[in-house]
Each structure stands twice: as structure tokens, then as C-alpha cells.
Design a protein around this motif. Structure first.
Motif, PDB file in Angstrom:
ATOM      1  N   LYS A 127      63.501  34.051  57.351  1.00  9.20           N
ATOM      2  CA  LYS A 127      64.806  33.538  56.686  1.00  9.20           C
ATOM      3  C   LYS A 127      66.659  34.301  56.580  1.00  9.20           C
ATOM      4  CE  LYS A 127      64.789  29.078  58.467  1.00  9.20           C
ATOM      5  NZ  LYS A 127      64.773  28.543  59.472  1.00  9.20           N
ATOM      6  N   GLY A 128      65.274  35.520  55.394  1.00 12.06           N
ATOM      7  CA  GLY A 128      65.807  36.962  55.362  1.00 12.06           C
ATOM      8  C   GLY A 128      66.341  35.870  53.624  1.00 12.06           C
ATOM      9  N   VAL A 129      65.990  35.482  52.891  1.00  7.68           N
ATOM     10  CA  VAL A 129      66.056  35.004  51.900  1.00  7.68           C
ATOM     11  C   VAL A 129      65.860  35.871  50.581  1.00  7.68           C
ATOM     12  CG1 VAL A 129      66.037  33.509  50.085  1.00  7.68           C
ATOM     13  CG2 VAL A 129      66.270  32.928  51.858  1.00  7.68           C
ATOM     14  N   PHE A 130      65.036  36.579  50.990  1.00  9.82           N
ATOM     15  CA  PHE A 130      64.850  37.990  50.410  1.00  9.82           C
ATOM     16  C   PHE A 130      64.078  38.749  51.204  1.00  9.82           C
ATOM     17  CE2 PHE A 130      61.858  33.934  49.367  1.00  9.82           C
ATOM     18  CZ  PHE A 130      61.138  34.769  49.486  1.00  9.82           C
ATOM     19  N   THR A 131      64.059  39.921  50.804  1.00  9.66           N
ATOM     20  CA  THR A 131      63.140  40.504  51.362  1.00  9.66           C
ATOM     21  C   THR A 131      61.717  40.723  50.903  1.00  9.66           C
ATOM     22  OG1 THR A 131      63.051  42.678  49.716  1.00  9.66           O
ATOM     23  CG2 THR A 131      64.443  42.895  51.868  1.00  9.66           C
ATOM     24  N   TRP A 132      60.605  41.355  52.109  1.00 10.90           N
ATOM     25  CA  TRP A 132      58.989  41.400  51.071  1.00 10.90           C
ATOM     26  C   TRP A 132      59.077  41.995  49.876  1.00 10.90           C
ATOM     27  CZ3 TRP A 132      56.465  37.842  51.728  1.00 10.90           C
ATOM     28  CH2 TRP A 132      54.851  37.252  52.168  1.00 10.90           C
ATOM     29  N   ALA A 133      59.690  43.091  49.635  1.00 17.89           N
ATOM     30  CA  ALA A 133      59.591  44.358  48.580  1.00 17.89           C
ATOM     31  C   ALA A 133      60.030  43.026  47.441  1.00 17.89           C
ATOM     32  CB  ALA A 133      60.277  45.674  49.022  1.00 17.89           C
ATOM     33  N   GLU A 134      61.431  42.503  47.579  1.00 20.36           N
ATOM     34  CA  GLU A 134      61.678  41.241  46.594  1.00 20.36           C
ATOM     35  C   GLU A 134      60.398  40.890  45.744  1.00 20.36           C
ATOM     36  OE1 GLU A 134      66.534  41.954  47.577  1.00 20.36           O
ATOM     37  OE2 GLU A 134      65.349  40.844  48.481  1.00 20.36           O
ATOM     38  N   TRP A 135      59.888  40.057  47.334  1.00 23.64           N
ATOM     39  CA  TRP A 135      59.455  39.110  46.939  1.00 23.64           C
ATOM     40  C   TRP A 135      57.698  39.535  46.020  1.00 23.64           C
ATOM     41  CZ3 TRP A 135      57.529  34.376  45.686  1.00 23.64           C
ATOM     42  CH2 TRP A 135      56.414  34.260  46.010  1.00 23.64           C
ATOM     43  N   ALA A 136      57.461  40.523  46.513  1.00 22.52           N
ATOM     44  CA  ALA A 136      56.029  41.423  45.599  1.00 22.52           C
ATOM     45  C   ALA A 136      56.286  41.863  44.483  1.00 22.52           C
ATOM     46  CB  ALA A 136      55.564  42.458  46.643  1.00 22.52           C
ATOM     47  N   GLU A 137      58.023  42.025  44.121  1.00 24.55           N
ATOM     48  CA  GLU A 137      57.884  42.970  42.676  1.00 24.55           C
ATOM     49  C   GLU A 137      58.398  41.455  41.589  1.00 24.55           C
ATOM     50  OE1 GLU A 137      59.177  44.528  39.413  1.00 24.55           O
ATOM     51  OE2 GLU A 137      58.572  45.456  40.591  1.00 24.55           O
ATOM     52  N   THR A 138      59.013  39.948  42.575  1.00 20.14           N
ATOM     53  CA  THR A 138      59.399  38.935  41.875  1.00 20.14           C
ATOM     54  C   THR A 138      57.632  38.772  41.187  1.00 20.14           C
ATOM     55  OG1 THR A 138      61.252  38.952  42.552  1.00 20.14           O
ATOM     56  CG2 THR A 138      60.065  36.406  42.263  1.00 20.14           C
ATOM     57  N   LEU A 139      56.837  38.536  42.150  1.00 20.74           N
ATOM     58  CA  LEU A 139      55.338  38.012  41.839  1.00 20.74           C
ATOM     59  C   LEU A 139      54.539  38.900  41.072  1.00 20.74           C
ATOM     60  CD1 LEU A 139      53.309  36.109  42.205  1.00 20.74           C
ATOM     61  CD2 LEU A 139      52.552  37.844  43.661  1.00 20.74           C
ATOM     62  N   ALA A 140      54.623  40.391  41.508  1.00 20.86           N
ATOM     63  CA  ALA A 140      54.229  41.035  40.216  1.00 20.86           C
ATOM     64  C   ALA A 140      55.195  41.113  38.426  1.00 20.86           C
ATOM     65  CB  ALA A 140      53.898  42.768  40.845  1.00 20.86           C
ATOM     66  N   THR A 141      55.773  40.666  38.766  1.00 14.83           N
ATOM     67  CA  THR A 141      56.952  41.037  37.491  1.00 14.83           C
ATOM     68  C   THR A 141      56.050  39.251  37.038  1.00 14.83           C
ATOM     69  OG1 THR A 141      58.546  41.812  38.105  1.00 14.83           O
ATOM     70  CG2 THR A 141      58.969  40.047  36.033  1.00 14.83           C
ATOM     71  N   ARG A 142      56.277  37.460  37.238  1.00 13.18           N
ATOM     72  CA  ARG A 142      55.901  36.983  37.193  1.00 13.18           C
ATOM     73  C   ARG A 142      54.225  36.795  36.482  1.00 13.18           C
ATOM     74  NH1 ARG A 142      59.748  34.989  35.342  1.00 13.18           N
ATOM     75  NH2 ARG A 142      61.263  34.218  36.999  1.00 13.18           N
ATOM     76  N   ILE A 143      53.429  37.945  37.302  1.00  9.90           N
ATOM     77  CA  ILE A 143      52.019  37.794  37.235  1.00  9.90           C
ATOM     78  C   ILE A 143      51.879  38.532  35.087  1.00  9.90           C
ATOM     79  CG2 ILE A 143      49.863  38.936  37.212  1.00  9.90           C
ATOM     80  CD1 ILE A 143      50.248  38.736  40.114  1.00  9.90           C
ATOM     81  N   ARG A 144      52.520  39.850  34.815  1.00 13.54           N
ATOM     82  CA  ARG A 144      52.696  41.157  34.091  1.00 13.54           C
ATOM     83  C   ARG A 144      53.216  39.951  33.305  1.00 13.54           C
ATOM     84  NH1 ARG A 144      55.112  44.588  37.747  1.00 13.54           N
ATOM     85  NH2 ARG A 144      56.830  44.330  36.767  1.00 13.54           N
ATOM     86  N   GLN A 145      54.491  39.007  33.787  1.00 12.64           N
ATOM     87  CA  GLN A 145      54.239  38.525  31.974  1.00 12.64           C
ATOM     88  C   GLN A 145      53.639  37.235  31.179  1.00 12.64           C
ATOM     89  OE1 GLN A 145      58.280  36.667  33.335  1.00 12.64           O
ATOM     90  NE2 GLN A 145      59.665  38.031  33.130  1.00 12.64           N
ATOM     91  N   ALA A 146      52.749  36.451  32.550  1.00 15.74           N
ATOM     92  CA  ALA A 146      52.007  35.475  32.019  1.00 15.74           C
ATOM     93  C   ALA A 146      51.041  36.239  31.242  1.00 15.74           C
ATOM     94  CB  ALA A 146      50.697  35.008  33.147  1.00 15.74           C
ATOM     95  N   GLN A 147      50.595  37.910  31.563  1.00 12.67           N
ATOM     96  CA  GLN A 147      49.110  38.354  31.358  1.00 12.67           C
ATOM     97  C   GLN A 147      49.685  39.168  30.138  1.00 12.67           C
ATOM     98  OE1 GLN A 147      48.179  41.260  34.126  1.00 12.67           O
ATOM     99  NE2 GLN A 147      47.089  39.703  35.054  1.00 12.67           N
ATOM    100  N   ALA A 148      50.928  38.965  29.957  1.00 16.72           N
ATOM    101  CA  ALA A 148      51.710  39.191  28.483  1.00 16.72           C
ATOM    102  C   ALA A 148      50.986  38.629  27.517  1.00 16.72           C
ATOM    103  CB  ALA A 148      53.093  40.131  28.611  1.00 16.72           C
ATOM    104  N   ASP A 149      51.786  37.350  28.004  1.00 16.05           N
ATOM    105  CA  ASP A 149      51.670  35.781  27.271  1.00 16.05           C
ATOM    106  C   ASP A 149      49.647  35.380  27.149  1.00 16.05           C
ATOM    107  OD1 ASP A 149      54.456  36.154  27.048  1.00 16.05           O
ATOM    108  OD2 ASP A 149      54.719  34.712  28.319  1.00 16.05           O
ATOM    109  N   GLY A 150      49.039  36.227  27.490  1.00 20.00           N
ATOM    110  CA  GLY A 150      48.089  35.674  27.523  1.00 20.00           C
ATOM    111  C   GLY A 150      46.730  35.177  28.280  1.00 20.00           C
TER     112      GLY A 150
END
Length: 111
Positions: free
Chosen positions: A22-45
Motif C-alpha cells: 500500500k506504499g506505507v513504507f519502502t522495502w529499504a525503509e522496512w529493512a533498515e527499521t528491522l535491522a535497527t531493532r535487531i541491533r538495539q536488542a542485541q546491544a541490550d543483551g
């Protein structure tokens, strides 16, 4: 299902695809948001063993939903509780139905 350990994981995946289409976000935006969440979680243990991948997926989806003003944190929290309550009161194998809200059709998922 081979790819999803729980039904909610498949639902989160499908919802992400619908919002992307539906164009709410691009796939690149999705991938970056997911990668950021994973990195944050890993930094938190969080362990880097894949066991929490779809929790990160859901966190990323919630982040983009709020950021794109599709819903608020309060609305998402209320919806989460409505699904949990409906699931708790639905026999296994039967469709989970959320009551209609403000004239909208009921939401149905399979438990």
C-alpha cells in the motif's frame, strides 16, 4: 508451518507485506527499521540465535505504524489486549473474532 513458529508471526509478516504494497513504507525503509531493532536488542543483551526474530519484526512493524501515523501506541496496546482477550475466550481451532468497533466489520483470525 515451516517458516513460522506461531500464527501471530505469519500475521505480522502478512501485515508487513500489505503495508508495503500500500506504499506505507519502502522495502529499504522496512529493512533498515528491522535491522535497527535487531541491533538495539542485541546491544541490550538479546541472544543472536534467531529465537526472538519475529519479536524484533513486530517491534519494527509497531515502530513504523506509529511513525507513519497509522496508529498510536495506545491504540496498538488496546488492540493487543483485545486480541489476547478474544483468543483467551475462543476454543482452539475456532476463528478468533474481535467485536465490531465504530461500525466496522469484525476482524477474524484463525487460532
Amino acid at each position: 508451518n515451516r517458516h513460522f513458529g506461531e500464527p501471530w508471526q505469519a500475521h505480522a509478516f502478512a501485515l508487513t507485506l500489505v503495508l508495503y504494497e500500500k506504499g506505507v513504507f519502502t522495502w529499504a525503509e522496512w529493512a533498515e527499521t528491522l535491522a535497527t531493532r535487531i541491533r538495539q536488542a542485541q546491544a541490550d543483551g538479546d541472544p543472536d540465535d534467531g529465537s526472538s526474530y519475529y519479536r524484533h519484526w513486530l517491534d519494527a512493524l509497531e515502530h513504523l505504524t506509529i511513525e507513519r501515523q497509522i496508529g498510536t501506541a495506545e491504540q496498538l496496546h488496546a488492540l493487543e489486549h483485545a486480541w489476547m482477550d478474544a483468543a483467551e475466550h475462543t476454543p482452539h481451532g475456532q476463528p478468533i473474532v474481535l467485536p465490531e468497533a465504530d461500525g466496522e466489520a469484525p476482524v477474524v483470525a484463525v487460532s
